[in-house]
Design a protein around this motif. Structure first.
Motif, PDB file in Angstrom:
ATOM      1  N   THR A  49       0.838  -1.207   0.000  1.00 52.06           N
ATOM      2  CA  THR A  49       0.000   0.000   0.000  1.00 52.06           C
ATOM      3  C   THR A  49       0.867   1.250   0.000  1.00 52.06           C
ATOM      4  OG1 THR A  49      -1.766  -1.168   1.160  1.00 52.06           O
ATOM      5  CG2 THR A  49      -1.813   1.249   1.230  1.00 52.06           C
ATOM      6  N   ILE A  50       1.913   1.241   0.809  1.00 57.16           N
ATOM      7  CA  ILE A  50       2.820   2.388   0.845  1.00 57.16           C
ATOM      8  C   ILE A  50       3.442   2.603  -0.532  1.00 57.16           C
ATOM      9  CG2 ILE A  50       5.020   3.246   1.780  1.00 57.16           C
ATOM     10  CD1 ILE A  50       2.635   3.535   3.710  1.00 57.16           C
ATOM     11  N   ARG A  51       3.864   1.520  -1.182  1.00 57.51           N
ATOM     12  CA  ARG A  51       4.452   1.643  -2.524  1.00 57.51           C
ATOM     13  C   ARG A  51       3.437   2.202  -3.519  1.00 57.51           C
ATOM     14  NH1 ARG A  51       6.165  -3.659  -1.270  1.00 57.51           N
ATOM     15  NH2 ARG A  51       8.170  -3.545  -0.236  1.00 57.51           N
ATOM     16  N   ALA A  52       2.180   1.800  -3.368  1.00 58.97           N
ATOM     17  CA  ALA A  52       1.127   2.248  -4.288  1.00 58.97           C
ATOM     18  C   ALA A  52       0.839   3.741  -4.155  1.00 58.97           C
ATOM     19  CB  ALA A  52      -0.156   1.449  -4.050  1.00 58.97           C
ATOM     20  N   VAL A  53       1.008   4.283  -2.961  1.00 59.81           N
ATOM     21  CA  VAL A  53       0.675   5.698  -2.757  1.00 59.81           C
ATOM     22  C   VAL A  53       1.900   6.607  -2.777  1.00 59.81           C
ATOM     23  CG1 VAL A  53      -1.404   5.111  -1.468  1.00 59.81           C
ATOM     24  CG2 VAL A  53       0.712   5.595  -0.224  1.00 59.81           C
TER      25      VAL A  53
END
Length: 74
Positions: A49-53
């Motif tokens: 999720t962190i990578r996605a945002v």
């Protein structure tokens, strides 16, 4: 120049895009700890999720990905 631990430091490398080090895991833990501290225990944030945002504006992150965080807490 400042001296740190008897070593002269003349440079500092900032890895803001994850080229040298992927900080997603520690950022996910920080977000999850923050949510727990706010009493939001039904959600946690993971590294994917962190990578996605990463790279998105914080407004877009909240509006599109972290909608479970009440606006009053953002």
């Amino acid at each position: 120049m400042k001296t740190i631990n008897s070593t002269t430091t003349d440079s500092l490398i900032l890895d803001l895009d994850g080229t040298l080090w992927d900080a997603s895991e520690i950022c996910a833990k920080a977000w999850s700890d923050l949510l727990t501290g706010l009493g939001i225990t039904e959600y946690s944030i993971d590294a994917p999720t962190i990578r996605a945002v990463s790279g998105l504006s914080i407004d877009k992150v909240f509006k599109e990905h972290f909608t479970f965080i009440p606006e009053s807490m953002r």
